[in-house]
Scaffold this motif. Structure first.
Motif, PDB file in Angstrom:
ATOM      1  N   VAL A 158       7.567   5.483   2.085  1.00 57.26           N
ATOM      2  CA  VAL A 158       7.084   6.813   1.690  1.00 57.26           C
ATOM      3  C   VAL A 158       5.920   6.721   0.723  1.00 57.26           C
ATOM      4  CG1 VAL A 158       9.345   7.867   2.070  1.00 57.26           C
ATOM      5  CG2 VAL A 158       8.740   7.066  -0.226  1.00 57.26           C
ATOM      6  N   ALA A 159       5.792   5.594   0.031  1.00 51.64           N
ATOM      7  CA  ALA A 159       4.730   5.464  -0.968  1.00 51.64           C
ATOM      8  C   ALA A 159       3.457   4.855  -0.387  1.00 51.64           C
ATOM      9  CB  ALA A 159       5.207   4.599  -2.135  1.00 51.64           C
ATOM     10  N   THR A 160       3.564   4.194   0.773  1.00 51.17           N
ATOM     11  CA  THR A 160       2.380   3.556   1.369  1.00 51.17           C
ATOM     12  C   THR A 160       2.206   4.050   2.804  1.00 51.17           C
ATOM     13  OG1 THR A 160       3.728   1.622   1.993  1.00 51.17           O
ATOM     14  CG2 THR A 160       2.595   1.538  -0.136  1.00 51.17           C
ATOM     15  N   ARG A 161       2.066   3.122   3.749  1.00 48.49           N
ATOM     16  CA  ARG A 161       1.914   3.490   5.152  1.00 48.49           C
ATOM     17  C   ARG A 161       3.263   3.367   5.843  1.00 48.49           C
ATOM     18  NH1 ARG A 161      -0.284   0.525   8.313  1.00 48.49           N
ATOM     19  NH2 ARG A 161      -1.149   2.019   9.810  1.00 48.49           N
ATOM     20  N   TRP A 162       3.836   4.502   6.233  1.00 51.45           N
ATOM     21  CA  TRP A 162       5.173   4.483   6.809  1.00 51.45           C
ATOM     22  C   TRP A 162       5.215   3.727   8.129  1.00 51.45           C
ATOM     23  CZ3 TRP A 162       5.851   6.449  11.658  1.00 51.45           C
ATOM     24  CH2 TRP A 162       4.887   7.372  12.133  1.00 51.45           C
ATOM     25  N   HIS A 192      12.794   8.444  17.160  1.00 53.11           N
ATOM     26  CA  HIS A 192      13.530   9.151  16.120  1.00 53.11           C
ATOM     27  C   HIS A 192      13.258   8.536  14.754  1.00 53.11           C
ATOM     28  CE1 HIS A 192      16.503  10.702  19.317  1.00 53.11           C
ATOM     29  NE2 HIS A 192      15.801  11.724  18.868  1.00 53.11           N
ATOM     30  N   LEU A 193      13.190   7.217  14.725  1.00 58.69           N
ATOM     31  CA  LEU A 193      12.916   6.525  13.473  1.00 58.69           C
ATOM     32  C   LEU A 193      11.504   6.850  12.979  1.00 58.69           C
ATOM     33  CD1 LEU A 193      14.112   4.672  11.395  1.00 58.69           C
ATOM     34  CD2 LEU A 193      13.395   2.714  12.777  1.00 58.69           C
ATOM     35  N   GLU A 194      10.550   6.871  13.885  1.00 60.43           N
ATOM     36  CA  GLU A 194       9.180   7.222  13.509  1.00 60.43           C
ATOM     37  C   GLU A 194       9.121   8.647  12.954  1.00 60.43           C
ATOM     38  OE1 GLU A 194       6.616   4.498  16.680  1.00 60.43           O
ATOM     39  OE2 GLU A 194       7.122   6.570  17.164  1.00 60.43           O
ATOM     40  N   HIS A 195       9.784   9.556  13.630  1.00 57.87           N
ATOM     41  CA  HIS A 195       9.787  10.952  13.180  1.00 57.87           C
ATOM     42  C   HIS A 195      10.414  11.077  11.798  1.00 57.87           C
ATOM     43  CE1 HIS A 195      11.424  15.076  12.858  1.00 57.87           C
ATOM     44  NE2 HIS A 195      10.324  15.419  13.513  1.00 57.87           N
ATOM     45  N   THR A 196      11.504  10.336  11.580  1.00 61.12           N
ATOM     46  CA  THR A 196      12.203  10.400  10.292  1.00 61.12           C
ATOM     47  C   THR A 196      11.352   9.841   9.168  1.00 61.12           C
ATOM     48  OG1 THR A 196      14.360  10.234  11.374  1.00 61.12           O
ATOM     49  CG2 THR A 196      14.257   9.670   9.033  1.00 61.12           C
ATOM     50  N   LEU A 197      10.758   8.681   9.377  1.00 55.67           N
ATOM     51  CA  LEU A 197       9.932   8.068   8.336  1.00 55.67           C
ATOM     52  C   LEU A 197       8.689   8.904   8.047  1.00 55.67           C
ATOM     53  CD1 LEU A 197      10.112   4.252   9.220  1.00 55.67           C
ATOM     54  CD2 LEU A 197      11.376   5.517   7.479  1.00 55.67           C
ATOM     55  N   GLN A 198       8.091   9.454   9.090  1.00 55.26           N
ATOM     56  CA  GLN A 198       6.921  10.300   8.886  1.00 55.26           C
ATOM     57  C   GLN A 198       7.278  11.543   8.076  1.00 55.26           C
ATOM     58  OE1 GLN A 198       5.189  11.949  12.460  1.00 55.26           O
ATOM     59  NE2 GLN A 198       3.179  12.177  11.494  1.00 55.26           N
TER      60      GLN A 198
END
Length: 238
Positions: free
Chosen positions: A161-165, A182-188
């Motif tokens: 969350v602090a850099t490039r997800w 789903h993981l990409e959507h969550t991290l974004q």
């Protein structure tokens, strides 16, 4: 005075005192009836009504054998008397399983499995972890916790969350087996929430903007794993 329990050096699982009180009342029993049942049927001669009341008030907690016996007297499963389980041992007790049952299911020798319970350090393959989740009916968050990967997950999420997800999709995926999209959507979503909160705090905080922003960011990061699982649920990932 309370006498030592059968296993004085082994604390019991987190005890759900309100549930014990509620179950006893539903059966129309008083603390004295529960105490008598524990003495007469389960060989716990030291149990008194005062001890039962202390359990129900949360000032004392029953040990593992005491909790199992109490469940028998109250006609419920041990899991109904346990608070939210966190450790491997707590989850096993909540399912009323013997260590031998779990060890056999995951393919570990009993002494190896018991050592993992005592140390809180899971040692097993991905296949064994999947077997563990099945036999203990673990949710994905609980599986990550009992296998000791929650700390690493938190580290990765804070960096994401602090850099490039995008750089953390694969490392997080090794810990949390979710579908990639789903993981990409969550991290974004987490990244956008964190960055948006930081910007908003700086914009509206006034003279102490930097301090307020730092405090807001620290609170967000301290609860990052909890926020991650909430975001996973919201994206219907599992």
């Amino acid at each position: 005075m309370r006498q030592p329990s059968a296993q004085p050096n082994h604390p019991g699982p987190p005890f759900n005192a309100p549930a014990a009180r509620r179950l006893r009342a539903a059966l129309g029993m008083g603390p004295e009836h529960v105490a008598y049942g524990l003495r007469a049927s389960y060989g716990l001669p030291y149990v008194t009504p005062d001890l039962v009341i202390a359990w129900e008030r949360g000032t004392l907690s029953p040990s593992n054998p005491e909790l199992t016996a109490l469940a028998g007297v109250l006609w419920c499963s041990p899991g109904e008397l346990i608070g939210r389980a966190r450790t491997l041992k707590e989850h096993r007790i909540a399912r009323a399983l013997a260590p031998e049952d779990v060890a056999r299911a995951v393919g570990h020798d009993l002494d190896v499995y018991l050592r993992m319970e005592d140390t809180g350090q899971w040692r097993g393959t991905d296949r064994q972890a999947a077997a563990l989740a099945e036999v203990l009916e673990l949710s994905l968050p609980d599986l990550v916790t009992v296998t000791g990967r929650e700390g690493k997950l938190g580290e990765l999420l804070r960096s994401a969350v602090a850099t490039r997800w995008q750089a953390y999709v694969r490392p997080v995926g090794k810990i949390v087996p979710l579908e990639r999209r789903h993981l990409e959507h969550t991290l974004q979503a987490l990244h956008q929430e964190y960055q948006g909160q930081m910007v908003a705090t700086l914009s509206w905080a006034g003279g102490n903007a930097a301090d307020d922003s730092r405090d807001a960011g620290r609170d967000f990061l301290d609860r990052i794993v909890e926020r991650f699982w909430t975001a996973v649920e919201n994206s219907s990932a599992y």
